[in-house]
Structures are given as C-alpha cells and as structure tokens.
Scaffold this active site. Sequence first.
Site, mmCIF file in Angstrom:
data_model
loop_
_atom_site.group_PDB
_atom_site.id
_atom_site.type_symbol
_atom_site.label_atom_id
_atom_site.label_comp_id
_atom_site.label_asym_id
_atom_site.label_seq_id
_atom_site.Cartn_x
_atom_site.Cartn_y
_atom_site.Cartn_z
ATOM 1 N N GLU A 10 -1.418 6.671 -5.088
ATOM 2 C CA GLU A 10 -1.484 5.836 -6.399
ATOM 3 C C GLU A 10 -3.044 5.599 -6.538
ATOM 4 O OE1 GLU A 10 1.418 2.305 -6.806
ATOM 5 O OE2 GLU A 10 0.568 2.483 -4.871
ATOM 6 N N ASP A 16 2.848 5.368 -0.449
ATOM 7 C CA ASP A 16 2.652 3.836 -1.129
ATOM 8 C C ASP A 16 1.839 3.169 -0.068
ATOM 9 O OD1 ASP A 16 3.458 1.727 -3.256
ATOM 10 O OD2 ASP A 16 4.307 0.948 -1.389
ATOM 11 N N ASP A 31 8.713 -0.556 -0.429
ATOM 12 C CA ASP A 31 7.497 0.332 -0.378
ATOM 13 C C ASP A 31 8.033 1.765 -0.458
ATOM 14 O OD1 ASP A 31 5.725 -1.574 -0.287
ATOM 15 O OD2 ASP A 31 5.977 -1.817 2.138
#
Length: 414
Positions: free
Chosen positions: A268, A184, A364
């Site tokens: 991501e 992340d 996170d």
Amino acid sequence: MQRLQAFKYELMPTGEQQREMRRFAGSCRFVFNKALALQKERYEQGEKKLGYAGLCKLLTGWRNGDETPWLKDAPVHPLQQTLKDLERAYTNFFAKRAEFPRFKKKSQSDSFRYPDPKQIKLDQRNSRIFLPKLGWLRYRNSRDVLGEVKQVTVCVSGGKWFASIQTERQVEQCVPNGGAVGIDMGIARFATLSDGTFYAPLNSFKRHEDRLRKAQQAVSRKTKFSSNWKKAKARVQRIHSHIGNARRDFLHKATTTISQNHAMVCIEDLQVRNMSKSAAGTADAPGRNVRAKSGLNKTILDQGWFEFRRQLDYKLAWKGGHLIVVPPKNTSRTCPCCGHVSADNRKTQERFACVECGFEENADWVGSINILRAGHARCACEVSGVVMPPAAGTHRSDSPRLDAEVRAVGIPRL
C-alpha cells in the site's frame, strides 16, 4: 547493470584520531550553520539566495580570515560537501519534498564526507583505510568491499565511529525467483503476506522504553555538562543506538527474505508522515483521543514502515523484481470473494466478516489479498492502458488458501 552500494564498518581510531574527527565534524557543523544563517538573512532582506559556487567563495574567506582560522585544520572537501548538503536541503524545501533546513546541534548526527576517491586508500588485507588529515585508520573488517570506491562518509553513533564506503560496480541483471505477493502492514502483525505467512512486530523501542526512561531521568538529575552528566548522556545514546540497530537488523532480514523469494511485491502507498501526525490540536480546537493516537503514532514509528518499503524497493531492483505500490483505499473493507465493499465488513481490528456472503478470515490477510489484486490490475493498466475491474461474483488470486475458501462457497475463479 550499474550498482551503487555502501559498506559500513566500525572504525578503531586512536585517541588523537578521535579528537581530530570530532574537530572535523564540528567544523562541518559550524560551516553549515553559518551558511544557513547567511541564507536566512539574505531571504529576510529580499535578496536572492547564494548558490553552491557563491558559498564556496565565502568558505575560502572564512578559512583564510582572522575570525575562524581553525577551519584550515579541517580538510576542505568535507566542508564543501556540507555546503552541497545545504544546497540540496534548500532545493528539497522549495520543491515541497522536505521542511525548511534546521540548524545542526552538537552530538546529533555528527558526520563528514570525503568525495574524492583519489585521496582515499583502502587496504582490505590489513583492515585499514587512509583518509586525508587522519592518516591510516583501522576498521573491523566484517566483509569485503566490492567495486570501486567513490566516496567515504565518517559518522559517530552511540560513542562509536563508523566509515560508510560507497562503491560502484557492474553486475549482471538477476532473474527474479518466485511469483507475486501482496503485503499488508499492521500493528498486531507487522507484515502479513498473501501466501498466509506473516511477520510478528519487533517493537524495539517498546522493549527498551522503561530502561530508556530511567536513563533519561538520570540525565535530568545531573548538573549539565558535568562529568557525570556526560556519562549518563552516553548511556542514553547507547540505548538509542541499540534500539536502532535491532530495528534495522529486523527490517533487513525481513526484506531480504521477501525480495529473494518473490518477483513482484505489492504494498500500500501509506503516507506514514500523515498517519503519525499528532492529534493534540490547539487550545481553541483540542483533539480527541489524544492518548490513544499518541500510542498508535509511537507504534507506527517504532515498526519502521517507511524504511521497510525503502529497503524492499532497492533490494527487489537488485534481484530483478518489481515493487508495485497501490492506493490503500478500501483494501481492508472489500470482500475478496464477492467484492462487496462496506465498513461493516470489518467490525473488529482482527477479524473480517463479509455482511454480503458471510466470508470470514483474518483482516490483515484479506487486506494483503486485495492489495495483490490491485497490484495485478495496475500491472494490466501499465501494459494495455486499460484497467478491467473484476466482475461481481468472480475471484482472482494466486493464493491456494483463499482458493479453497472460494471453492467452498462456489465462486468461480477468473
């Protein structure tokens, strides 16, 4: 397995060779701008754009003409490669992968490329390289060049000249080490891994922002193009070069460590260009929180999220691993224990607190767990063609840290 790899070295040219390289870079810039102006003129007149072959015919006329006879002093292959770059830029623009090509400016990304390996000679034992119309140039031999030389790109950065030697070689397919991990990206933490480790941000630009501002102010007080102005501008370029080198070194070390220790990395699919767009708006519709958004944009660009992803992509491929890209929707709002999705789960930037089951952890780290689960689901989709989402009240993760939290609240593991 065929591997294309570039090896970059700092050149140690003589004074005459430096002047020649500046002339060659200027000739390439002139050819690019002249060809771009011609293409724009043909477009405004409703004519078709010229292809690479047509531009090369014009280049021959420019070299033999009376207006630009000095183009003969530069090697022809780098000039032709400049036209290839323009053709590629046009193709990317019409394919909506990039913006419209812009005119090149002096002292900004000056470079030229030798594409013919038959004209290049590399003497690694004596730390020198032969380039057409430049002769033998010495370079700082920091490591061996592996593979067959395909092309060489010469560029200048921070007042120093560099040669990037691209090679091609056959290597054995590597067997990846380690398991899967989710990552992340964030501001307070540059990268948080699902195994509990994280990388603190370097913030290279922020560290040198004050020094850079003073150097730029010194440039503005000098008479343009004077000797003192050139010295002050060189100081600004050196600071920018130091900032970029520090950021690049940090990203290479982080991505190398991750790719060596993990077989699958899930991240991501962040659209950095859209995330860092200006929020100023227009005069009729001004933006809100412009100052805060400006600081956020500067931090995102300073950390180099896109470069981090690019380096992970090719380094994992070299190590035999895989990079899995997942949609970023609700990765920071989903509880990894009960699966409850709500914006109230993340009331602060740092802490995650599920309003359904009461699970609390670093936000996170929770996001990295959800990214890892989404990566597993995508892999299952690619293998079987069917995605089976986890049922409510179940948990799937490879993190022992989260397993302990899950067992404490009595949620079974899949």
